[in-house]
Design a protein around this motif. Structure first.
Motif, PDB file in Angstrom:
ATOM      1  N   TYR A  32     -10.062   7.697   2.947  1.00 24.82           N
ATOM      2  CA  TYR A  32      -9.061   6.950   3.709  1.00 24.82           C
ATOM      3  C   TYR A  32      -9.698   5.766   4.438  1.00 24.82           C
ATOM      4  O   TYR A  32      -9.128   4.694   4.536  1.00 24.82           O
ATOM      5  N   GLN A  33     -10.916   6.006   4.943  1.00 21.72           N
ATOM      6  CA  GLN A  33     -11.571   4.929   5.681  1.00 21.72           C
ATOM      7  C   GLN A  33     -11.866   3.735   4.772  1.00 21.72           C
ATOM      8  O   GLN A  33     -11.691   2.588   5.144  1.00 21.72           O
TER       9      GLN A  33
ATOM     10  N   ILE B 290      -8.692   1.901   4.211  1.00 20.39           N
ATOM     11  CA  ILE B 290      -8.323   1.124   5.396  1.00 20.39           C
ATOM     12  C   ILE B 290      -9.192  -0.123   5.531  1.00 20.39           C
ATOM     13  O   ILE B 290      -8.697  -1.220   5.800  1.00 20.39           O
TER      14      ILE B 290
ATOM     15  N   LEU C   9      -0.776   2.991   9.522  1.00 21.38           N
ATOM     16  CA  LEU C   9      -1.293   1.970   8.614  1.00 21.38           C
ATOM     17  C   LEU C   9      -0.977   0.577   9.143  1.00 21.38           C
ATOM     18  O   LEU C   9      -1.853  -0.293   9.243  1.00 21.38           O
TER      19      LEU C   9
ATOM     20  N   MET D 278      -3.083  -0.188  12.270  1.00 15.57           N
ATOM     21  CA  MET D 278      -4.450  -0.587  11.915  1.00 15.57           C
ATOM     22  C   MET D 278      -4.492  -2.031  11.447  1.00 15.57           C
ATOM     23  O   MET D 278      -5.330  -2.822  11.854  1.00 15.57           O
TER      24      MET D 278
ATOM     25  N   THR E 119       0.822  -1.206   0.000  1.00 10.55           N
ATOM     26  CA  THR E 119       0.000   0.000   0.000  1.00 10.55           C
ATOM     27  C   THR E 119       0.858   1.259   0.000  1.00 10.55           C
ATOM     28  O   THR E 119       0.591   2.208  -0.747  1.00 10.55           O
TER      29      THR E 119
END
Lengths: 199, 266
Positions: B221-222, B225, B130, B133, B111
């Motif tokens: 972004y969510q 993710i 990142l 998460m 990513t």
């Protein structure tokens, strides 16, 4: 035509056990509970780690993949297990010629496993084990929860299978009279080996 | 952006204290745990804040590698701690940790390099959150799935062995149980994706919006993710279950439950 040969088999600190069953022969096995009868059968079926050699005709157990060995040397445990809801799923939809001799009609394939009696389970487990056309049968008290008529049916079926296919049979029983009936030879199991048994 | 003062945080802390007092009053036996957990949050997050501040000031691959390793080992320990029946020896720690390493690190690096494209690619402002998460969610999935696999294999050992007796391979004998374990490992992220925005606003997006980002940027972004987490969890759980299911049997297709410890507190 298959002979089963067990050489110096040791498992779970027991043994060594040596045993020879000729093709088409049935040997009865008795012994005090806790002597390790079931453990012996598990080791012969290669379900537990063990030392020593087991051989079917000229094929040692270690020379073929374990699943193939267990299809040839079939262990029928004292308590059968069922994973699907319907009986038929355990037979993979194949026709089973042993249902009728065991007193079942073809409709049994649609029955729910959860509604089977322990006797029905025991007879169906035998039919299921025979579906692999095993060359050796290891029977762990196969008639423990059956009534007299069904005991006779199972004994007849196993004798017929044995003479038809020449399979070797090792039959564990608590019942001296049954051991006498089914076995051509009789063994008594101790922690260190076999003795001749005279039921 | 409205910054929070120490007084603001103290007000929020009063709520936790009030809850602890209530729990003590009702004899729920939770107040101790609650207060310790709250204190841990403050200390751990403050420390991490300091570490991140230092890290952002000194961008170096070695520093990022170091903190990544610490995160991985902590996650690995957590996976192990959540197992009722863990594998004996190094496998207990190594199995979950190895699976997390493979999936989380691979996806994080992929990513960072191809999607985010920061310069340098290991820019800590992107790399650390990142990876955090990914690790946190993969950890949950793997812990759930492994626990389910080993607990079910233990309960259903007679069924597994029955299938082996009938000539099943080890793969065939455990496949149902492995499928169930996979489902329980993936369920949290599938649920989270299904209800995202409807029932819950995901924490990361909420934080970004509160901190002043435009909502649509936060949403993008969510989504990124969420996709990464589901891929990371999926690959991680698959790897862990593959290794664990293999470990439960030996080369002669025997079920070897002696590779598992008995549960604690029993």
């Amino acid at each position: 035509m298959s002979r089963l040969q067990v050489n110096e088999l040791r498992t779970h600190g027991r043994g060594p056990y040596s045993l020879y069953i000729a093709d088409g022969e049935c040997v009865s096995l008795r012994g005090p509970s806790g002597a390790g009868k079931s453990l012996l059968l598990r080791a012969i079926a290669d379900l537990d780690p063990h030392q020593g050699q087991v051989q079917l005709d000229d094929t040692p157990c270690t020379q073929i993949p374990a699943p193939q060995w267990r299809r040839r040397v079939s262990l029928l445990p004292a308590e059968s297990q069922w994973w699907a809801d319907e009986v038929g799923a355990h037979f993979a939809g194949r026709e089973c010629p042993w249902l009728r001799p065991l007193g079942f009609g073809p409709e049994v394939m649609g029955w729910q496993v959860s509604r089977l009696s322990s006797g029905e389970k025991q007879r169906l487990a035998l039919a299921r084990a025979l579906m692999n056309r095993p060359q050796a049968l290891l029977l762990d008290e196969p008639t423990a929860s059956l009534d007299a008529a069904n005991v006779a049916a199972v004994e007849r079926l196993v004798a017929g299978y044995r003479t038809d296919t020449g399979a070797a049979v090792l039959w564990v029983s608590h019942d001296a009279a049954q051991a006498e009936r089914v076995g051509a030879r009789h063994l008594w199991l101790t922690a260190t080996g076999f003795e001749e048994d005279r039921p | 952006m409205i910054t929070l003062s120490a007084l603001d945080l103290s007000l929020a802390a009063c709520l936790v204290l009030a809850l602890a007092a209530l729990s003590w009053r009702m004899r729920l036996g939770l107040s101790g745990q609650l207060l310790v957990a709250a204190a841990r949050t403050v200390v751990q997050l403050l420390l991490v804040g300091l570490v991140l501040k230092a890290l952002f000031a000194h961008v170096h691959l070695l520093w990022i590698g170091g903190i990544s390793l610490v995160m991985l080992l902590a996650a690995g320990r957590e996976v192990m701690a959540r197992q009722q029946r863990r594998f004996t020896g190094g496998w207990g720690f190594g199995l979950g940790t190895g699976a997390m390493f493979v999936s989380s690190f691979a996806i994080a690096i992929l990513t960072l390099v191809t999607i985010i494209g920061a310069d340098p690619w290991y820019e800590p402002q992107y790399a650390v959150p990142l990876l955090g998460m990914l690790l946190g969610n993969t950890m949950n999935g793997i812990a759930l799935a492994l626990d389910r696999l080993t607990a079910t294999a233990w309960q259903q050992r007679a069924v597994i062995e029955q299938r082996l007796m009938l000539g099943a391979t080890r793969h065939e004998a455990i496949t149902d149980i492995r499928r169930e374990a996979m489902r329980s490992g993936m369920m949290p992220i599938i649920n989270a994706m299904s209800v995202a925005g409807l029932v819950s606003l995901p924490g990361m997006m909420t934080g970004q919006i509160l901190a002043g980002s435009p909502p649509v940027e936060a949403v993008k972004y969510q989504i990124l993710i969420m996709f990464l987490i589901s891929a990371g969890t999926g690959f991680g759980v698959t790897t862990a279950l593959w290794l664990a299911a293999k470990r439960l049997f030996d080369e002669r297709h025997r079920l070897r439950l002696d590779t598992l410890n008995s549960p604690r507190n029993y």
